[in-house]
Scaffold this active site. Structure first.
Site, PDB file in Angstrom:
ATOM      1  N   GLU A  17       0.796  -1.228   0.000  1.00 42.32           N
ATOM      2  CA  GLU A  17       0.000   0.000   0.000  1.00 42.32           C
ATOM      3  C   GLU A  17       0.825   1.273   0.000  1.00 42.32           C
ATOM      4  OE1 GLU A  17      -0.188  -2.426   2.209  1.00 42.32           O
ATOM      5  OE2 GLU A  17      -2.212  -2.732   2.978  1.00 42.32           O
ATOM      6  N   ASP A 104      -2.140  -5.203   3.450  1.00 40.02           N
ATOM      7  CA  ASP A 104      -2.416  -5.591   4.841  1.00 40.02           C
ATOM      8  C   ASP A 104      -3.429  -6.728   4.908  1.00 40.02           C
ATOM      9  OD1 ASP A 104      -0.668  -3.650   5.673  1.00 40.02           O
ATOM     10  OD2 ASP A 104      -2.213  -2.160   6.092  1.00 40.02           O
ATOM     11  N   ASP A 106      -6.098  -7.133   6.789  1.00 40.51           N
ATOM     12  CA  ASP A 106      -7.475  -6.885   7.203  1.00 40.51           C
ATOM     13  C   ASP A 106      -8.371  -6.756   5.977  1.00 40.51           C
ATOM     14  OD1 ASP A 106      -6.824  -4.428   6.172  1.00 40.51           O
ATOM     15  OD2 ASP A 106      -6.726  -3.391   8.092  1.00 40.51           O
ATOM     16  N   GLU A 108      -9.645  -4.125   4.482  1.00 40.03           N
ATOM     17  CA  GLU A 108      -9.233  -3.100   3.522  1.00 40.03           C
ATOM     18  C   GLU A 108      -8.072  -3.587   2.678  1.00 40.03           C
ATOM     19  OE1 GLU A 108     -10.787  -0.290   2.831  1.00 40.03           O
ATOM     20  OE2 GLU A 108     -12.288  -0.806   4.328  1.00 40.03           O
ATOM     21  N   TYR A 329       1.460  -5.617  13.172  1.00 39.16           N
ATOM     22  CA  TYR A 329       0.368  -4.863  12.561  1.00 39.16           C
ATOM     23  C   TYR A 329      -0.462  -4.163  13.628  1.00 39.16           C
ATOM     24  CZ  TYR A 329      -3.267  -3.739   9.177  1.00 39.16           C
ATOM     25  OH  TYR A 329      -4.134  -3.070   8.360  1.00 39.16           O
ATOM     26  N   ARG A 331      -3.508  -2.664  13.539  1.00 35.60           N
ATOM     27  CA  ARG A 331      -4.978  -2.669  13.549  1.00 35.60           C
ATOM     28  C   ARG A 331      -5.430  -4.065  13.961  1.00 35.60           C
ATOM     29  NH1 ARG A 331      -3.851   0.257   8.664  1.00 35.60           N
ATOM     30  NH2 ARG A 331      -4.249   2.473   8.988  1.00 35.60           N
ATOM     31  N   HIS A 376      -4.456 -11.499  13.920  1.00 38.70           N
ATOM     32  CA  HIS A 376      -4.689 -12.472  14.991  1.00 38.70           C
ATOM     33  C   HIS A 376      -3.644 -12.381  16.094  1.00 38.70           C
ATOM     34  CE1 HIS A 376      -7.868 -14.161  12.616  1.00 38.70           C
ATOM     35  NE2 HIS A 376      -7.048 -14.331  11.594  1.00 38.70           N
TER      36      HIS A 376
END
Length: 924
Positions: A17, A104, A106, A108, A329, A331, A376
């Site tokens: 990203e 990433d 997630d 998004e 990560y 988030r 996780h």
């Protein structure tokens, strides 16, 4: 999906990203890989009517960008500012051996990978790489075990995106019509505003109460001091703050003894000569367990409490740490740690603190949040062994170091032993009055040696946590040194801070912690709240919007309904339900009304005056006894009482506007209606008034044919100090001082938004302090104009930069943060990039600077407006030929055509960014 070897001599393309993430990953990959950034999302829904493709413009749903009549099929377009980067990615893919999507993990990130596939249409093998930390080991593991794109996660993200669009674009126009233009509604944003408004209403309704007690200072037989508080008299307990009703100020339990000042003084007089005796000594052990490792929410809360970071600042710094390989990560809702991380933490505990601080078995934490879309693992230092904070001191920006230190300590402490101690209570009687002293002792600090929540210095806080009482025994006689009457007043509920709002939203299951930073940014930007210190204070606009939504669209701001939406979206991400079915229920309804039905006829049904009126109260005495109402007008809030009106500041905290304060403002406004006098030149009345932007003087009235002339008061002036003579002098501004002999341009003195200044042609200079705008002369002004410019566009090269970073790896020139005409901006020798709204210059890290510059460079040069063409002599010459008069039929048709065009434009105009606040809720 098994990894495949390259089938030709081409390199493998890896897409992430951000440029920072690309640089870090590039360090761990060999020369066979090309790493490039997508710079966020490469496709999205149209942001405005101009971006809607022509073939859809006539569709009734075109303004939404989603075909609600055909399975909620979205229109995806490449935003104009991403076209250049998309072309670059396509060029790089051409000839590549294979494609690795390393966005990433997630929703998004999964959606970005899916959009890249849809857009690039790769003809080479595609692999999805997932890792929760950017280390060589994690990347090698991901390369060895790639997977396919998770369609369930993609559908969950698309459903969330479409819901935010439908909510924002359907509800926001209602707010524009009934409250104020440019407002917005959002799935999470509107509920957050409701929470803040409800807290303020509790503060407004709060009635304070006063109660008294006595502080006693005793002397033990060893001469030590024991401080105790009166808790009962004749076995009748004394109240504390929690024993009062906040809405009435009355005591809840009438059995408690409520003392006033006189009764307390009398009690002191009765007890001061009495004998004091210890009647009980109790000691109880306690155990304190360590906190779990950080989740996104707890990291935001603790960084706000300890470091004073806003939620946005925390997430920016954390993302920078992650993309540079320092933390995992950022988030996540999980408090779980990987086994290698647990081993690394336990090794550090053993080596740094000793075996006594290491529990027999690893601590395992389970998250209370049911969530499939987040990583996780908790937020922790990346890799193993963990890098010591001191190893990164000087290598990281100050913010990055402080946040890393916080994460490191919390992670280590989570694998340490419990803290153990004792709590002691001593009761002392004087006659029938009982006093009580409480203290605590830490016997073994355990995890508190490494981390104390809310404290920057664990060692110092350990000492503060201990309150060691002197040694006494049951039956000991004590000397009474002093009895001090103490008055206490109950306090209203505290306003939300960013940390407490984040905690409240998470506890209610509303939204996702990774989106809270953008939600807080949005409600600040939309003028729903403002900050007073660290507290979030709602505006009167927020009151009106909440009033409208709660009265007419209650389901949309219902806490349980909004929390259930999150669970429904999570079920889509787990593959337990289909996103189209959910969208259909949300929009069209199924048993209960959907969004479309809830909004039907609301334009006609809602009375704007009612929703924009907040009752304040009715005076019981005085000349004016009509009810006072706060009204939210198009140009700001104001107070109304019958025919009387008074403006109030946008940033007046609602709980501070009392009935007495409102009457005072109304009286001041009434006085402002009386003129200071009459202007001798125009014979018009001159007033001093207070508007939404502050006090000003006015000549004339709105009833005059000529528009009234206004002039703001100069800095430091007060309305009560302005007389007619001063008002007339202010009304001479802007004041022409004379011509500049160098260019024959007039030199004019202005009172501007940012203070007094001098202007000559395109040159401006601020007046220095101590120089009056009303007294400055032409010679003074010419002297100022002769000095170098210290502010504005022309001054950037002549003054010191706000910040200086390292050389850019792209331009190889020093990156600077400069103050520009429109705010701070970054410059790398070739590209200028403005700081995003809300980002403070001191918050910017080097990596963030590079990312902002890269994103701006990817959009290409700004399009310059074409210069206005000078009118030719022919164009200036008046036309002599008469236009052919239209026929009656044509004349009748023209207005209808214009009206129809306006109607179509109005609907399309609903597609604006103002309508969609929760677009910012994306988690990447």
């Amino acid at each position: 999906m098994a990894k495949r070897e390259a089938t030709n001599n081409g390199k493998s393309l890896v897409i992430v990203e951000s440029p920072a993430k690309a640089r870090t990953i590039g360090k761990f990959l060999g020369s066979r890989f090309m790493v490039e950034a997508s710079i966020g999302h490469v496709r999205d829904l149209p942001r405005g009517a101009k971006e809607v493709p022509a073939k859809y413009k006539k569709e009734e749903w075109a303004h939404l960008g989603v075909n609600v009549n055909d399975n909620f099929d979205p229109i995806y377009i490449v935003p104009p500012d991403k076209s250049k980067q998309v072309k670059k990615l396509k060029d790089m893919l051409d000839g590549a051996a294979d494609l690795y999507l390393a966005t990433d993990e997630d929703r998004e990130g999964e959606a970005i990978s899916w959009h890249l596939c849809e857009l690039l249409k790769p003809k080479v093998p595609v692999y999805r790489l997932v890792f929760h930390e950017i280390t060589k080991e994690a990347i090698d593991e991901a390369l060895a075990n790639p997977r396919a794109i998770d369609e369930d996660l993609v559908q969950a993200q698309e459903a969330r995106r479409i819901i935010d669009r439908l909510y924002g674009y359907e509800v926001s126009p209602l707010l524009w019509r009934k409250v104020r233009p440019k407002l917005s509604a959002g799935r999470v944003q509107s509920v957050a505003v409701r929470l803040i408004v409800e807290r303020e209403k509790r503060r407004i309704a709060f009635v304070e109460a006063t109660y008294w007690d006595i502080e006693a200072k005793f002397a033990t037989q060893a001469g030590e001091e024991l401080v105790a508080k009166l808790v009962s008299v004749a076995e009748q307990g004394l109240p504390s703050g929690k024993d009062f009703d906040p809405d009435t100020g009355e005591i809840k339990n009438p059995a408690l003894l409520l003392l006033d000042g006189a009764a307390t003084e009398a009690l002191v007089a009765r007890l001061k000569d009495g004998s004091a005796k210890v009647v009980s000594v109790e000691e109880k052990p306690y155990t304190s367990r360590p906190y779990p490792p950080f989740t996104t929410s707890t990291l935001q809360q603790e960084a706000n409490r300890k470091l004073g970071f806003t939620a946005r600042r925390t997430m920016q710094v954390a993302q920078n740490l992650y993309e540079n390989g320092h933390i995992t990560y950022m988030r996540t809702d999980s408090t779980n740690l990987a086994s290698v991380a647990i081993d690394a933490a336990r090794d550090l505990v053993s080596s740094q603190y000793g075996k006594d601080y290491l529990p027999d078995s690893p601590r395992v934490y389970k998250s209370k949040v049911k969530n499939a879309q987040e990583a996780h693992e908790a937020i922790r230092p990346a890799g193993h062994p963990f890098a010591f904070p001191d190893e990164l001191r000087g290598k990281l920006p100050d913010d990055g170091f402080r946040l890393y230190d916080l994460i490191w300590k919390r992670t280590i402490a989570s694998q340490m032993t419990d803290a153990r101690g004792r709590r002691m209570t001593i009761a002392v009687n004087i006659d029938d009055a009982r006093f009580q002293a409480t203290g605590s002792t830490i016997d073994f600090p355990g995890y508190l040696r490494a981390y104390v929540e809310g404290s920057d210095d664990p060692q110092a806080d350990l000492a503060n946590r201990e309150n060691i009482l002197p040694a006494v025994a049951n039956g000991d006689a004590l000397g009474c040194r002093e009895l001090i009457p103490k008055s206490h007043t109950t306090q209203p509920p505290a306003r939300f801070t960013e940390a407490s709002l984040t905690k409240a939203l998470e506890e209610k299951g509303i939204g996702r912690p990774s989106t809270y930073a953008s939600i807080i940014d949005t409600i600040l930007a939309r003028n729903y709240v403002f900050k007073k210190g660290g507290a979030l204070v709602p505006t009167w606009v927020a009151f009106s919007v909440s009033q409208l939504l709660e009265s007419h669209l209650p389901a949309l701001v219902n806490y349980e309904f909004t929390a259930q939406m999150e669970d429904d979206l999570d079920s889509i991400s787990r593959g337990e339900s289909k996103h189209v079915d959910y969208l259909r229920r949300f929009y069209f309804g199924n048993g209960s009304p959907g969004l479309k039905q809830q909004l039907s006829n609301k334009i006609e049904e809602i009375d704007a005056r009612t929703v924009c009126s907040i009752p304040l109260g009715k005076p019981e005495t005085g000349e004016y006894t009509e009810a006072i109402v706060i009204r939210v007008g198009k140009y700001g809030p104001y107070i109304e009482q019958g025919e009387r009106r008074a403006s109030i500041s946008e940033e007046t905290p609602p709980d501070e506007l009392t009935l007495a304060g409102a009457l005072e403002l109304l009286d001041q406004a009434a006085q402002a209606e009386e003129p200071l006098g009459v202007c001798p030149e125009t014979q018009k009345p001159v007033f001093v008034r207070i508007g939404r932007f502050g006090p000003y003087v006015q000549r004339g009235t709105p009833d005059d044919e000529e528009k009234p002339k206004n002039a703001s008061l100069l800095p430091g002036m007060k309305p009560e100090d302005v007389d007619l003579a001063m008002a007339l002098r202010l009304l001479t501004l802007p004041r022409t001082l004379g011509d500049n002999p160098a260019n024959n341009e007039p030199v004019v003195a202005h009172n501007g938004r940012f203070g007094p200044y001098i202007k000559c042609g395109d040159e401006t200079r601020s007046l220095p302090q101590g120089v009056s705008l009303l007294e400055v002369t032409l010679s003074d002004a010419l002297a100022l104009l002769a000095q170098p410019k210290t502010r504005g566009r022309g001054a950037a090269a002549k003054r010191e930069p706000l910040r200086t970073f390292e050389a850019s790896p792209v331009t190889e020139k020093i990156v600077q943060l400069l103050e520009g005409r429109y705010g701070p901006y970054l410059h790398d020798g070739e590209t200028n990039a403005s700081l995003p709204k809300g980002m403070q210059p001191e918050e910017v890290t080097f990596q963030q600077a590079l990312d902002l510059l890269a994103e701006r460079a990817a959009r290409g040069p700004s399009k310059k407006r074409p210069a206005r063409k000078a009118k030719t002599a022919a164009a200036k010459k008046p036309k002599t030929a008469k236009k052919k008069a239209p026929t009656k039929k044509a004349a009748a048709k023209k207005p209808a055509k214009k009206k129809a065009a306006k109607k179509g434009t109005k609907k399309a105009a609903a597609v604006t960014e103002n309508a969609e606040p929760d677009v910012a809720e994306v988690e990447s």
